[in-house]
Design a protein around this motif. Structure first.
Motif, short mmCIF file in Angstrom:
data_model
loop_
_atom_site.label_atom_id
_atom_site.label_comp_id
_atom_site.label_asym_id
_atom_site.label_seq_id
_atom_site.Cartn_x
_atom_site.Cartn_y
_atom_site.Cartn_z
N LEU A 10 0.84 -1.20 0.00
CA LEU A 10 0.00 0.00 0.00
C LEU A 10 0.87 1.25 0.00
O LEU A 10 0.59 2.22 -0.70
CB LEU A 10 -0.92 0.00 1.22
N HIS A 11 1.96 1.21 0.76
CA HIS A 11 2.87 2.35 0.82
C HIS A 11 3.44 2.65 -0.57
O HIS A 11 3.47 3.82 -1.01
CB HIS A 11 4.01 2.05 1.80
N GLN A 12 3.88 1.62 -1.29
CA GLN A 12 4.43 1.80 -2.63
C GLN A 12 3.37 2.32 -3.59
O GLN A 12 3.65 3.15 -4.46
CB GLN A 12 5.01 0.48 -3.14
N ARG A 13 2.14 1.83 -3.45
CA ARG A 13 1.06 2.26 -4.34
C ARG A 13 0.74 3.73 -4.12
O ARG A 13 0.54 4.48 -5.08
CB ARG A 13 -0.19 1.41 -4.11
N ILE A 14 0.71 4.16 -2.86
CA ILE A 14 0.45 5.57 -2.57
C ILE A 14 1.53 6.44 -3.19
O ILE A 14 1.25 7.43 -3.88
CB ILE A 14 0.39 5.81 -1.04
N LEU A 15 2.80 6.07 -2.98
CA LEU A 15 3.91 6.84 -3.53
C LEU A 15 3.83 6.89 -5.05
O LEU A 15 3.98 7.95 -5.67
CB LEU A 15 5.25 6.24 -3.10
N GLY A 16 3.58 5.73 -5.67
CA GLY A 16 3.55 5.66 -7.13
C GLY A 16 2.42 6.48 -7.74
O GLY A 16 2.62 7.17 -8.74
N GLU A 17 1.24 6.41 -7.12
CA GLU A 17 0.09 7.12 -7.69
C GLU A 17 0.22 8.64 -7.52
O GLU A 17 -0.08 9.40 -8.45
CB GLU A 17 -1.20 6.61 -7.05
N ILE A 18 0.68 9.08 -6.36
CA ILE A 18 0.84 10.53 -6.16
C ILE A 18 1.95 11.06 -7.05
O ILE A 18 1.82 12.11 -7.69
CB ILE A 18 1.11 10.85 -4.68
N LEU A 33 -2.26 19.62 -2.26
CA LEU A 33 -2.76 18.26 -2.15
C LEU A 33 -3.95 18.20 -1.20
O LEU A 33 -4.08 19.05 -0.30
CB LEU A 33 -1.67 17.32 -1.63
N PRO A 34 -4.83 17.21 -1.37
CA PRO A 34 -5.89 17.02 -0.38
C PRO A 34 -5.28 16.86 1.01
O PRO A 34 -4.13 16.45 1.16
CB PRO A 34 -6.57 15.72 -0.84
N ALA A 35 -6.06 17.17 2.02
CA ALA A 35 -5.57 17.07 3.40
C ALA A 35 -5.15 15.64 3.71
O ALA A 35 -5.65 14.68 3.11
CB ALA A 35 -6.65 17.53 4.37
N GLU A 36 -4.23 15.50 4.65
CA GLU A 36 -3.69 14.19 5.01
C GLU A 36 -4.80 13.21 5.39
O GLU A 36 -4.78 12.04 4.97
CB GLU A 36 -2.71 14.37 6.18
N LYS A 52 3.82 9.21 6.66
CA LYS A 52 5.12 8.65 6.27
C LYS A 52 5.32 8.77 4.77
O LYS A 52 6.41 9.12 4.29
CB LYS A 52 5.19 7.18 6.70
N ALA A 53 4.26 8.49 3.99
CA ALA A 53 4.36 8.57 2.54
C ALA A 53 4.60 10.00 2.09
O ALA A 53 5.44 10.27 1.21
CB ALA A 53 3.10 8.02 1.89
N LEU A 54 3.88 10.95 2.67
CA LEU A 54 4.06 12.36 2.31
C LEU A 54 5.45 12.85 2.70
O LEU A 54 6.07 13.64 1.98
CB LEU A 54 2.99 13.22 2.98
N GLY A 55 5.95 12.37 3.83
CA GLY A 55 7.31 12.74 4.24
C GLY A 55 8.34 12.25 3.24
O GLY A 55 9.31 12.96 2.93
N GLU A 56 8.13 11.06 2.71
CA GLU A 56 9.07 10.52 1.71
C GLU A 56 9.00 11.32 0.42
O GLU A 56 10.03 11.59 -0.22
CB GLU A 56 8.73 9.05 1.46
N LEU A 57 7.80 11.72 0.02
CA LEU A 57 7.65 12.54 -1.19
C LEU A 57 8.31 13.91 -1.00
O LEU A 57 8.88 14.47 -1.94
CB LEU A 57 6.17 12.71 -1.52
N ALA A 58 8.23 14.44 0.22
CA ALA A 58 8.86 15.73 0.50
C ALA A 58 10.38 15.61 0.43
O ALA A 58 11.06 16.48 -0.12
CB ALA A 58 8.42 16.24 1.87
#
Length: 241
Positions: A10-18, A33-36, A52-58
């Motif tokens: 799920l973590h990889q899918r979130i990162l990939g889609e965003i 972006l939409p709110a967390e 965690k996913a948003l932090g990685e994207l940042a």
């Protein structure tokens, strides 16, 4: 996808889609972006997982997180100048002359509207305001006007800045995750001219910089250099995704 490839977490899918929405232009630079909590609900995950996913994207430079304001798509490297944050002492040392600095003034106060604008902070917060003069040998090298957000860097309240200048001290204490530079040429006002031993109106190279740590404002600084003794040089390579 190869049949033998493991399914995405799920973590990889979130990162990939965003990331896909950002790189495709569906979410352009500056898009909020939409709110967390909205994203967590859409993906059926906890807010901790989404955070965690948003932090990685940042950290990857794709988004910029601003406390209380939300997350925004960053300007891609191809559209923005990427500069290192220099150490003024090292800059002077490279010239082969002695370096020293002096704190001209310091004050702790509740942030004014101007302070909040410089920090891109909705407030309220307390700040440390510093004016520092840097020398190359006997000549003034740079005038520093700095605001430090004490909510992010509370230790700065009691730091006397006797051994290390504020910029060097901050780099060692607070790992920055995002920075913004603004560079312009201005005529020296009376205070700047006096501090740098210049005539009023002399051209100066001014660098304005803001830094954040995980979306929290760290500092806003304005560095004024005598224009006839400084140049800005950038060495770079083509961006590779």
């Amino acid at each position: 996808m190869n049949a033998s490839s493991p399914p995405l977490s799920l973590h990889q899918r979130i990162l990939g889609e965003i990331e896909g929405r950002i790189r495709s232009g569906e979410w352009p630079p500056g898009y909020k972006l939409p709110a967390e909590e909205e994203l967590a609900l859409a993906y059926g995950c906890s807010r901790m997982t989404m955070n965690k996913a948003l932090g990685e994207l940042a950290r990857a430079g794709l988004i910029e997180r601003r406390r209380k304001a939300g997350s925004f798509v960053s300007q891609p490297p191809a559209q923005s100048a990427v500069l290192a944050i220099p150490d003024i002492g090292a800059e002077v040392a490279a010239l082969g002359v002695p370096y020293r600095f002096e704190v001209l003034s310091r004050a702790t106060r509740l942030a004014t509207k101007s302070d909040l604008k410089r920090l891109i902070h909705e407030g309220p917060t307390s700040v440390l305001v510093l004016h520092v003069r840097h020398f190359a040998g006997s000549r003034p090298f740079c005038l520093e006007r700095r605001i430090i957000d004490l909510a992010t860097v509370p230790d700065a309240t009691s730091e006397p800045f006797l051994d290390l200048p504020p910029g060097t001290w901050l780099k060692a204490r607070v790992p920055w995750t995002a920075a913004e530079h603004r560079i312009r040429a201005v005529g020296a006002d009376a205070a700047t001219a006096e501090a740098l031993s210049l005539s009023h109106g002399t051209a100066c190279l001014v660098i304005e910089r803001r830094t954040w740590s995980d979306g929290c404002p760290v500092t806003s600084v304005e560095l004024a250099y005598p224009g006839d003794a400084n140049e800005l040089v950038a060495v770079f390579t083509p961006f590779q995704s």
